[in-house]
Design an enzyme around this catalytic site. Structure first.
Site, PDB file in Angstrom:
ATOM      1  N   GLU A 249      -1.291  -4.899   5.431  1.00 54.72           N
ATOM      2  CA  GLU A 249      -2.223  -5.965   5.044  1.00 54.72           C
ATOM      3  C   GLU A 249      -3.498  -5.267   4.597  1.00 54.72           C
ATOM      4  O   GLU A 249      -4.307  -4.851   5.426  1.00 54.72           O
ATOM      5  CB  GLU A 249      -2.495  -6.881   6.244  1.00 54.72           C
ATOM      6  CG  GLU A 249      -1.292  -7.676   6.716  1.00 54.72           C
ATOM      7  CD  GLU A 249      -0.909  -8.784   5.760  1.00 54.72           C
ATOM      8  OE1 GLU A 249      -1.642  -9.044   4.786  1.00 54.72           O
ATOM      9  OE2 GLU A 249       0.146  -9.392   5.974  1.00 54.72           O
ATOM     10  N   GLU A 461       2.650 -11.437   6.923  1.00 53.28           N
ATOM     11  CA  GLU A 461       2.285 -11.781   8.277  1.00 53.28           C
ATOM     12  C   GLU A 461       2.287 -13.305   8.389  1.00 53.28           C
ATOM     13  O   GLU A 461       2.186 -14.007   7.375  1.00 53.28           O
ATOM     14  CB  GLU A 461       0.890 -11.236   8.595  1.00 53.28           C
ATOM     15  CG  GLU A 461       0.924 -10.386   9.833  1.00 53.28           C
ATOM     16  CD  GLU A 461      -0.317  -9.574  10.075  1.00 53.28           C
ATOM     17  OE1 GLU A 461      -1.422 -10.002   9.719  1.00 53.28           O
ATOM     18  OE2 GLU A 461      -0.159  -8.496  10.649  1.00 53.28           O
TER      19      GLU A 461
HETATM   20  P1  NAD Z   1      -9.890   1.043   7.606  1.00 57.86           P
HETATM   21  O1  NAD Z   1      -8.772   1.284   6.660  1.00 57.86           O
HETATM   22  O2  NAD Z   1     -11.045   1.978   7.573  1.00 57.86           O
HETATM   23  O3  NAD Z   1      -9.357   1.103   9.125  1.00 57.86           O
HETATM   24  C1  NAD Z   1      -8.328   0.234   9.560  1.00 57.86           C
HETATM   25  C2  NAD Z   1      -7.704   0.801  10.824  1.00 57.86           C
HETATM   26  O4  NAD Z   1      -6.957   1.978  10.508  1.00 57.86           O
HETATM   27  C3  NAD Z   1      -8.699   1.228  11.911  1.00 57.86           C
HETATM   28  O5  NAD Z   1      -8.195   0.819  13.162  1.00 57.86           O
HETATM   29  C4  NAD Z   1      -8.712   2.734  11.799  1.00 57.86           C
HETATM   30  O6  NAD Z   1      -9.057   3.410  12.984  1.00 57.86           O
HETATM   31  C5  NAD Z   1      -7.271   3.022  11.422  1.00 57.86           C
HETATM   32  N1  NAD Z   1      -7.031   4.289  10.740  1.00 57.86           N
HETATM   33  C6  NAD Z   1      -7.868   4.981   9.927  1.00 57.86           C
HETATM   34  N2  NAD Z   1      -7.251   6.088   9.466  1.00 57.86           N
HETATM   35  C7  NAD Z   1      -6.004   6.095   9.981  1.00 57.86           C
HETATM   36  C8  NAD Z   1      -4.876   6.966   9.851  1.00 57.86           C
HETATM   37  N3  NAD Z   1      -4.909   8.054   9.089  1.00 57.86           N
HETATM   38  N4  NAD Z   1      -3.752   6.643  10.511  1.00 57.86           N
HETATM   39  C9  NAD Z   1      -3.682   5.528  11.266  1.00 57.86           C
HETATM   40  N5  NAD Z   1      -4.713   4.670  11.428  1.00 57.86           N
HETATM   41  C10 NAD Z   1      -5.860   4.947  10.796  1.00 57.86           C
HETATM   42  O7  NAD Z   1     -10.326  -0.455   7.380  1.00 57.86           O
HETATM   43  P2  NAD Z   1     -11.559  -1.246   8.026  1.00 57.86           P
HETATM   44  O8  NAD Z   1     -12.812  -0.693   7.435  1.00 57.86           O
HETATM   45  O9  NAD Z   1     -11.407  -1.291   9.491  1.00 57.86           O
HETATM   46  O10 NAD Z   1     -11.308  -2.731   7.488  1.00 57.86           O
HETATM   47  C11 NAD Z   1     -11.681  -3.172   6.236  1.00 57.86           C
HETATM   48  C12 NAD Z   1     -10.508  -3.166   5.290  1.00 57.86           C
HETATM   49  O11 NAD Z   1      -9.438  -3.923   5.838  1.00 57.86           O
HETATM   50  C13 NAD Z   1     -10.837  -3.843   3.956  1.00 57.86           C
HETATM   51  O12 NAD Z   1     -10.290  -3.103   2.897  1.00 57.86           O
HETATM   52  C14 NAD Z   1     -10.142  -5.195   4.069  1.00 57.86           C
HETATM   53  O13 NAD Z   1      -9.801  -5.784   2.850  1.00 57.86           O
HETATM   54  C15 NAD Z   1      -8.941  -4.848   4.875  1.00 57.86           C
HETATM   55  N6  NAD Z   1      -8.418  -6.043   5.544  1.00 57.86           N
HETATM   56  C16 NAD Z   1      -7.233  -6.564   5.112  1.00 57.86           C
HETATM   57  C17 NAD Z   1      -6.725  -7.721   5.697  1.00 57.86           C
HETATM   58  C18 NAD Z   1      -5.410  -8.321   5.254  1.00 57.86           C
HETATM   59  O14 NAD Z   1      -4.853  -9.101   6.025  1.00 57.86           O
HETATM   60  N7  NAD Z   1      -4.907  -8.027   4.069  1.00 57.86           N
HETATM   61  C19 NAD Z   1      -7.438  -8.340   6.730  1.00 57.86           C
HETATM   62  C20 NAD Z   1      -8.639  -7.778   7.142  1.00 57.86           C
HETATM   63  C21 NAD Z   1      -9.114  -6.624   6.546  1.00 57.86           C
END
Ligand code: NAD
Length: 487
Positions: A249, A461
């Site tokens: 997502e 989802e």
């Molecule tokens: P992010 O990608 O920085 O982090 C998301 C999660 O991934 C965090 O828990 C982080 O610790 C983990 N993570 C980071 N690197 C990783 C790795 N190498 N391996 C495994 N896990 C890792 O995103 P964010 O800043 O927390 O959230 C914002 C982003 O999420 C935006 O791009 C937004 O559009 C997206 N988002 C999507 C949805 C959806 O349902 N499509 C919903 C909410 C947010």
């Protein structure tokens, strides 16, 4: 510290701590106050969580689906009873206003537990005749499922991933975003209180490295990530190396198209909801607002009038409509995007600056911002901002707007406002987006499949569709006659 949990992690039915892990400071972004201090998981915590999830899953899959469902529905009831406390915690964790969290977060989590609790005992297979013999199929669990959360909806994400996985007979390890570690712990507590056996819903805190260690762990069968496209790409590659199931997502830059025959007030409501709710930190937001030329003046006037009335302030004050952004770092990113709007020649209609709120002088507030005269090549029209920044792009005809709306690597969501129903369906049919709305925006009941096309994601989802992503089909051929062999 006013939101300090008993310990950082919830493993095998209880809170556990290991202070050898890196510190995770939990900041209330509306004031800059430190509200909790947690620790990232050590390899020992990760091993304990995976071992307990593995052990517990075997028994859980054999538990009657109706009983699994009852436990989930009980959890939903507890969540409803505690909506106020859970909403305050969500507000402290994120800076979103209580006016939103009291209706949007714990309640949507409860809806997911109710919905999947109801579906648990409907999981079934089919019988396929083969003459006298037959084939039957069973829908079976995957095993240990890993959920990795983003920071914008910490309660909801923890529940959505947990509810579908548990209903199908899996166990769950959930790693919240390091920015919002608090809410998922409460979900784990509530599930335990509802009767969920220990080990089935574990919360493991950590930064990206903990997420990565879990994704690559050989005992994890499935990874569901909510996060950015960049993280999605890394997680999907790592999961691919271990041939694991994935749901992704990810981010978006979704189009919201307003035709000249639209109900203008409803369209303005849609644009406001799709850009300023949660201070714009929603993945599916319709941040590219395409407005047909003949109504652009009227639309802009109405939008401006209503946007200026949005009450920004202390998120815990029930009258506040817009709270702070998630963190100081994120606020700087959003302000940086706004700067590119100016540099690239967009016309600022309102907002555009960091805002100061009485009592929240160290808070991360950004004004509700509207740019007009935005063109397709500007960075504010191409990059996900994840903040309260709405861009207005003018268009003249249907063919043109469809082409421009699809001209993005994202494909999460899309919306159309028009009174012409034929046109509404025709246009939606051609938009490359996984979740679409006609004459509304961002309505997301749990019954509706949610998930993106293109780089915005893989899988769905919510809804019945998520059951396919948390279970697998076992086929069994039953021979009723003899077996002939040529050898
Ligand atoms: P992010 O990608 O920085 O982090 C998301 C999660 O991934 C965090 O828990 C982080 O610790 C983990 N993570 C980071 N690197 C990783 C790795 N190498 N391996 C495994 N896990 C890792 O995103 P964010 O800043 O927390 O959230 C914002 C982003 O999420 C935006 O791009 C937004 O559009 C997206 N988002 C999507 C949805 C959806 O349902 N499509 C919903 C909410 C947010």
């Amino acid at each position: 510290m006013r939101a300090q949990p008993q310990a950082s992690h919830f493993v095998d039915g209880t809170y556990v701590e290991d202070k050898a892990g890196a510190q995770i400071e939990c900041i209330y972004p509306a004031t800059g106050e430190r509200i909790a201090l947690l620790h990232s998981a050590t390899p020992d915590i990760i091993s304990r969580a995976v071992a307990s999830a593995k052990r517990a899953q075997v028994e859980w899959e054999r538990t009657l689906p109706a009983e699994r469902g009852r436990i989930l529905r009980r959890a939903a009831e507890i969540m409803r009873e505690r909506n106020h406390d859970l909403s305050v915690l969500e507000t402290l964790d994120t800076g979103k206003p209580y006016q939103e969290t009291i209706v949007a977060d714990a309640l949507s989590g409860a809806e997911a537990f109710e919905f999947y609790g109801g579906l648990a005992s409907t999981l079934s297979g089919e019988c396929i005749p083969q003459g006298e013999s037959f084939i039957y199929t069973k829908r079976v669990a995957l095993g240990v499922c890993l959920g990795i959360g983003a920071w914008n909806y910490p309660t909801q994400i923890a529940c959505y991933k947990g509810a579908a996985a548990l209903a199908c007979g899996n166990s769950v390890i959930f790693k919240p975003s390091e920015v919002t570690p608090l809410c998922a712990l409460k979900i784990a507590e509530i599930l335990a209180e509802a009767g969920l056996p220990k080990g089935l819903y574990n919360v493991v805190q950590g930064y990206g490295d903990v997420g990565a260690a879990l994704v690559s762990h050989p005992e994890i069968e499935k990874v569901s990530l909510t996060g950015s496209v960049a993280t999605g790409s890394k997680v999907m590659s790592a999961a691919g190396a271990g041939i694991k199931h994935v749901t992704m997502e990810l981010g978006g830059k979704s189009p919201l198209i307003i035709f000249e025959d639209a109900d203008l007030d409803a369209a303005v409501s849609g644009a406001i909801l799709g850009n300023f709710y949660s201070a714009g930190q929603i993945c599916s937001n319709g941040t590219r607002v395409f407005v047909q030329q003949s109504i652009r003046g009227d639309f802009e006037r109405k939008l401006l009038e209503r946007t200026r009335k949005i009450r920004m302030g202390d998120p815990l004050d029930p009258d506040t409509q817009m709270g702070s952004l998630i963190s100081a770092d994120h606020m700087q990113k959003v302000l940086g995007h706004i700067e590119t709007g100016h540099t690239d020649g967009a016309r600022l209609m309102c907002g555009g600056k960091q805002a100061t709120v009485p009592g929240g002088e160290r808070g991360c507030y950004v004004e509700a911002t509207i740019f007009s005269d935005v063109t397709d090549d500007m960075r504010i029209a191409r990059e996900e901002i994840f903040g309260p920044v709405l861009s207005i792009l003018e268009f003249t005809d249907e063919e043109e707007v469809i082409r421009r709306a699809n001209d993005t690597e994202f494909g999460l969501a899309a919306g159309v406002f028009t009174r012409d129903l034929t046109r509404a369906h025709r246009v939606i049919d051609r938009l490359q987006a996984g979740t679409c709305w006609i004459n509304t925006y961002n309505a997301m009941p749990v019954e509706m499949p949610f998930g993106g096309f293109k780089q915005s994601g893989v899988g769905k989802e919510n809804s019945r569709a998520a059951l396919d992503h948390y279970s697998q089909i076992k086929s069994v051929y039953v021979e009723m006659g003899g077996v002939e062999s040529p050898y």
